[in-house]
Scaffold this motif. Structure first.
Motif, PDB file in Angstrom:
ATOM      1  N   TRP A 210     -46.646 -41.342 -67.383  1.00 36.00           N
ATOM      2  CA  TRP A 210     -46.753 -42.645 -68.043  1.00 36.00           C
ATOM      3  C   TRP A 210     -46.488 -43.762 -67.037  1.00 36.00           C
ATOM      4  N   GLN A 211     -45.600 -43.481 -66.071  1.00 37.76           N
ATOM      5  CA  GLN A 211     -45.311 -44.397 -64.963  1.00 37.76           C
ATOM      6  C   GLN A 211     -44.884 -45.783 -65.456  1.00 37.76           C
ATOM      7  N   GLN A 212     -43.992 -45.789 -66.426  1.00 34.60           N
ATOM      8  CA  GLN A 212     -43.486 -47.046 -66.991  1.00 34.60           C
ATOM      9  C   GLN A 212     -44.607 -47.952 -67.498  1.00 34.60           C
ATOM     10  N   GLY A 213     -45.671 -47.299 -67.957  1.00 33.24           N
ATOM     11  CA  GLY A 213     -46.788 -48.037 -68.530  1.00 33.24           C
ATOM     12  C   GLY A 213     -47.873 -48.400 -67.546  1.00 33.24           C
ATOM     13  N   ASN A 214     -47.709 -48.045 -66.268  1.00 32.05           N
ATOM     14  CA  ASN A 214     -48.681 -48.439 -65.239  1.00 32.05           C
ATOM     15  C   ASN A 214     -49.558 -47.282 -64.779  1.00 32.05           C
ATOM     16  N   TYR A 215     -49.888 -46.399 -65.710  1.00 32.98           N
ATOM     17  CA  TYR A 215     -50.726 -45.241 -65.404  1.00 32.98           C
ATOM     18  C   TYR A 215     -52.162 -45.661 -65.077  1.00 32.98           C
ATOM     19  N   LYS A 216     -52.805 -44.843 -64.238  1.00 38.20           N
ATOM     20  CA  LYS A 216     -54.212 -45.087 -63.900  1.00 38.20           C
ATOM     21  C   LYS A 216     -55.139 -44.299 -64.825  1.00 38.20           C
TER      22      LYS A 216
END
Length: 357
Positions: A210-216
């Motif tokens: 999920w990457q704190q909402g910064n997913y590619k």
């Protein structure tokens, strides 16, 4: 409506061009942009886009008060477009229908974070303001003002929209003639209703991808979230009929999830499910002035009647009534809220009771 207010409507969207074939006036779509909208979190969005659809024409009385406006609010993950499905609109909006669009002005908003209104996936991702139901109701009120609606003949909603209907009655008690929440309870999100939401929220937030909402690309946890939505959306009888074997069960579930993942976004879904955190109309039920008719179905896994919450709390609403529709061949669990033929006779009675004389 958990994606019909989350659920039933995912695969039943309204296609462009379909409106010309309906038996009611063509919907009009538009956007209202609210400048510097301040959320209850104290975050500010420079431009909040509120998308809407309207059906019919607004009428006013001699004093300039809107007299035929109806607000219909959708559920979690849905949009106003879901109410243009035949089993809702063709039943209600047609000539002679309970909400005949030649007589009523019907407003179908997309809530904050939903449909074509502003949402995390527009670009802000996890930087989008943390909205709650109170923000959504305030935005709906602002939208109506922009549309020239200064009074509602009726406010109604399904699932999340049903919960917001209770809130409308408390926050704007003089703004409408009648209220009809469907598939909701007048109390805080708790018990199993909180648990399934936490499963969705935690699955996404605890996913490293999920990457704190910064997913590619969409994180794998979105699949788990969609599986949970499928689990909560229908009644056991229908599920057993659809999936009588292990192989068929896997096939139906996989198809649902595969279809959902084509359009779903993890941040949007996370925000949508999290927004219920500020919902609790229980302390203010006595503030609701107008007749309110709450309708649930007995096979609703999200709002099960054995809790007796609706039956207990409706007694505190001065002009409140409640109906729980029994399990039957036409109920479909939580999504019964959008199958108008199951409950439209009760809506007709409410409108007749609150007719201006």
């Amino acid at each position: 409506m958990i994606r019909v207010g989350l659920l039933l409507l995912l695969s039943l969207s309204v296609l462009p061009g379909a409106w010309a074939q309906t038996s009611f006036p063509a919907p009009v779509e538009g956007d209202v942009v609210v400048k510097n909208f301040r959320f209850k979190s104290n975050e500010v969005l420079p431009e909040l886009r509120l998308h809407y659809r309207t059906v019919g024409k607004l009428e006013r009385d001699a004093q300039g008060k809107a007299k035929n406006a109806v607000l219909v609010m959708h559920g979690t993950g849905g949009s106003g477009a879901q109410f243009l499905r035949a089993d809702f609109s063709e039943r209600l909006f047609r000539a002679g229908g309970v909400l005949d669009a030649t007589k009523y002005f019907i407003v179908l908003p997309d809530g904050i974070g939903h449909g074509k209104s502003s949402k995390p996936s527009d670009g802000l991702r996890a930087g989008f303001p943390k909205y709650g139901y109170r923000d959504m109701v305030e935005a709906q009120h602002r939208l109506l003002q922009e549309l020239g609606v200064n009074h509602l003949r009726l406010a109604m909603g399904t699932s999340m929209g049903g919960m917001q209907t209770w809130m409308w009655g408390e926050l704007y008690p003089d703004f409408m003639d009648a209220l009809m929440p469907l598939a909701s309870l007048p109390g805080p999100i708790s018990g199993r209703n909180r648990v399934w939401r936490r499963v969705v929220i935690d699955a996404i937030r605890n996913d490293p991808e999920w990457q704190q909402g910064n997913y590619k690309q969409q994180p794998p946890s979105l699949r788990t979230a969609e599986q949970m939505l499928f689990l909560m959306g229908s009644n056991p009888v229908i599920r057993q009929q659809q999936m009588p074997t292990l192989q068929k069960s896997d096939e139906v579930l996989d198809k649902y999830v595969s279809d959902a993942l084509k359009t779903a976004d993890a941040n949007d879904l996370l925000y949508q499910v999290s927004a219920s955190r500020d919902y609790d109309p229980a302390p203010g039920l006595e503030k609701i002035k107008v007749p309110l008719l709450a309708i649930n179905s007995a096979d609703d896994l999200i709002n099960p009647p054995e809790l007796q919450i609706l039956e207990r709390e409706i007694k505190r609403v001065p002009k409140g009534k409640a109906i729980v529709i029994p399990l039957g061949p036409e109920t479909v669990g939580h999504g019964t809220h959008t199958i108008a033929k199951v409950w439209d006779q009760h809506l007709a009675a409410l409108l007749k009771e609150t007719e201006r004389r």
